[in-house]
Design an enzyme around this catalytic site. Structure first.
Site, PDB file in Angstrom:
ATOM      1  N   GLN A 321       0.829  -1.203   0.000  1.00 12.10           N
ATOM      2  CA  GLN A 321       0.000   0.000   0.000  1.00 12.10           C
ATOM      3  C   GLN A 321       0.863   1.253   0.000  1.00 12.10           C
ATOM      4  O   GLN A 321       0.529   2.266  -0.626  1.00 12.10           O
ATOM      5  CB  GLN A 321      -0.925  -0.003   1.225  1.00 12.10           C
ATOM      6  N   GLU A 322       2.000   1.170   0.678  1.00 16.69           N
ATOM      7  CA  GLU A 322       2.890   2.333   0.781  1.00 16.69           C
ATOM      8  C   GLU A 322       3.720   2.550  -0.489  1.00 16.69           C
ATOM      9  O   GLU A 322       3.851   3.676  -0.966  1.00 16.69           O
ATOM     10  CB  GLU A 322       3.839   2.146   1.976  1.00 16.69           C
TER      11      GLU A 322
END
Length: 491
Positions: A321-322
């Site tokens: 996600q990052e």
């Protein structure tokens, strides 16, 4: 014979019968008659709630943290209400579950079974707990072509398969009897989830599934698409033994209380909320990168997970996600690396090189562990991890602000399903102007947490299937039963 003696003997005999009858009548108590215990009494006496439960993502399966699934969690909550142990007998198809429901030692059958008119003639249903609609699900690659059906008439010529003894088979049969030209086959070999897999791989064109089953499996099979609803609203319910009136009454009362306490809303939120954020392209890319990028860093995620007692699949999901597992990722704000750490955070964590995969992952795991410790103690269970993830994204200060706001609005500040409705309000002046940390884009941590849980579910299913294939490959050739059993237990 002496007549007086005969008369005396007759009187004695009559009197004896009278006394015997009177004593017997006095001793007789209708309430003392032996009666069979009710199903509810059996459950409480044995301390076991025997259930037949469909082994599928929509109901019950063994995840990385043990048994889970919407129906499983609901049944577990009911077992806790009764103060008994939940004893599960797995079924792999609806047909198998219905067969198990006829056994005298099965008290509840849960298999995502719709309470249809025809089934109510055959089975005794408990209270409804979920509303669904039957939907035609087809291969996404058919979208944009004349082959993708938009209504019942356009099902003509398509290869359609549904489970035997399912409500879907009943629906298609009724449509066929009404004159629609639908060629479909039924199967007792494959579950609805396995048929969705066949649709995703375009082995068949379409199947029919309840809306909740489609929603839960969309992230696992992104190449499926809902064509149209083929039924009205239907109620899912558990099957109970015939004559189980006390159990049914207790279940209605408990479910009503469960709803009023907001626990049903929390449960639905836990399993279905991510659907609002489903992104087909991103999900497809995630599957590709599981194979192309993750293998380079998996060992670091596993090691960090063991060190900080966090599931490695969660850490990997946070990282995706990052940074999409790009060790050189950099945002316009200056955060960098696989875990996208700020310069100050990296310094506090002892990370010297933010673009070093091992350092970044260890630092990110340590940071998340600290967030978990800092989450207020009133936040319990799975809520605690979701709060920590949200804090990882937006900062713990804004989370505490949102909790204060939640109290003012009269909602529970310690439950994620309530907090996810409050957090977006941090971007509205009338709310944030009174809070310590002020403005925040509060909808972002909500999307952030939902996306991570989505990735985590996909990754765990992928790893489980990979392990299953490895076991099948290494199984002795002569031990065919093991291989068959493994295939049957596939989620």
């Amino acid at each position: 014979m002496n007549k007086p003696w005969y008369i005396s003997f007759a009187i004695f005999l009559a009197f004896s019968f009278f006394i015997f009858g009177w004593i017997s009548h006095s001793a007789y108590n209708p309430s003392s008659r032996v009666k069979n215990p009710s199903v509810l009494e059996k459950i409480k006496k044995t301390k076991l709630l025997n259930v037949a439960l469909l082994n599928a993502p929509s109901t019950y399966y063994i995840g990385s943290e043990g048994p889970q699934g919407f129906d499983y969690d609901l049944l577990r909550a009911y077992a806790e209400h009764l103060d008994v142990e939940l004893n599960i007998t797995s079924a792999h198809t609806v047909k198998e579950a219905l067969k198990l429901s006829r056994q005298s030692n099965i008290y509840i059958t849960s298999a995502g079974i719709a309470k249809t008119a025809s089934r109510q003639k055959l089975y005794n249903f408990g209270p409804s707990y979920f509303e669904v609609q039957e939907q035609v699900i087809c291969n996404r690659g058919m979208l944009g072509s004349s082959k993708f059906p938009r209504d019942i008439e356009e099902l003509e010529g398509l290869s359609i398969m549904v489970g035997e003894d399912t409500s879907y088979a009943d629906t298609l049969q009724k449509l066929k009897e009404d004159g629609f030209d639908i060629n479909y086959t039924t199967t007792s070999e494959y579950s609805t989830e396995e048929l969705l897999d066949k649709v995703a791989r375009h082995v068949i064109d379409c199947t029919v599934a309840d809306s909740n089953i489609y929603a839960l499996n969309l992230k696992f099979f992104p190449d499926i698409a809902m064509a149209f609803a083929i039924s009205g609203r239907e109620q899912l319910a558990w099957i109970l033994p015939k004559g189980a009136k006390e159990l049914e009454k207790d279940m209605y009362e408990w479910l009503n209380s469960f709803n009023q306490q907001g626990k049903m809303t929390q449960l639905k939120d836990h399993y279905y909320s991510y659907i609002l954020f489903f992104d087909y392209y991103n999900t497809k890319m995630f599957y590709k990168r599981i194979k192309s990028r993750l293998p380079r860093y998996k060992k670091y995620f596993v090691k960090a997970g063991e060190r900080y007692n966090i599931p490695w699949t969660l850490l990997a999901s946070v990282s995706y996600q990052e940074s999409h597992w790009n060790p050189n990722a950099k945002s316009f704000t200056g955060v960098r690396g696989l875990m996208m750490l700020t310069r100050n955070t990296a310094k506090i964590l002892g990370v010297k090189n933010r673009v070093d995969p091992k350092e970044s992952i260890m630092g990110g795991a340590k940071h998340l562990r600290q967030m978990l410790k800092d989450v207020p103690t009133d936040v319990q269970g799975e809520n605690r991890l979701k709060f920590a993830l949200a804090a990882y994204n937006v900062g713990l200060g804004h989370i505490r602000d949102a909790q204060k706001l939640a109290k003012k609005l009269g909602v529970d500040p310690n439950i994620w399903s309530d907090m996810k409705r409050v957090l977006p309000l941090l971007s509205q002046k009338k709310y944030y102007k009174t809070l310590k940390y002020g403005y925040a884009r509060g909808s972002e941590p909500v999307k952030y947490v939902e996306a991570i849980y989505d990735y985590k579910d996909i990754l765990e299913k992928y790893e489980k299937e990979k392990q299953l294939k490895l076991e099948q490959k290494n199984a002795p050739k002569e031990d065919k039963n093991v291989t068959i059993s493994l295939k049957k237990n596939k989620d």
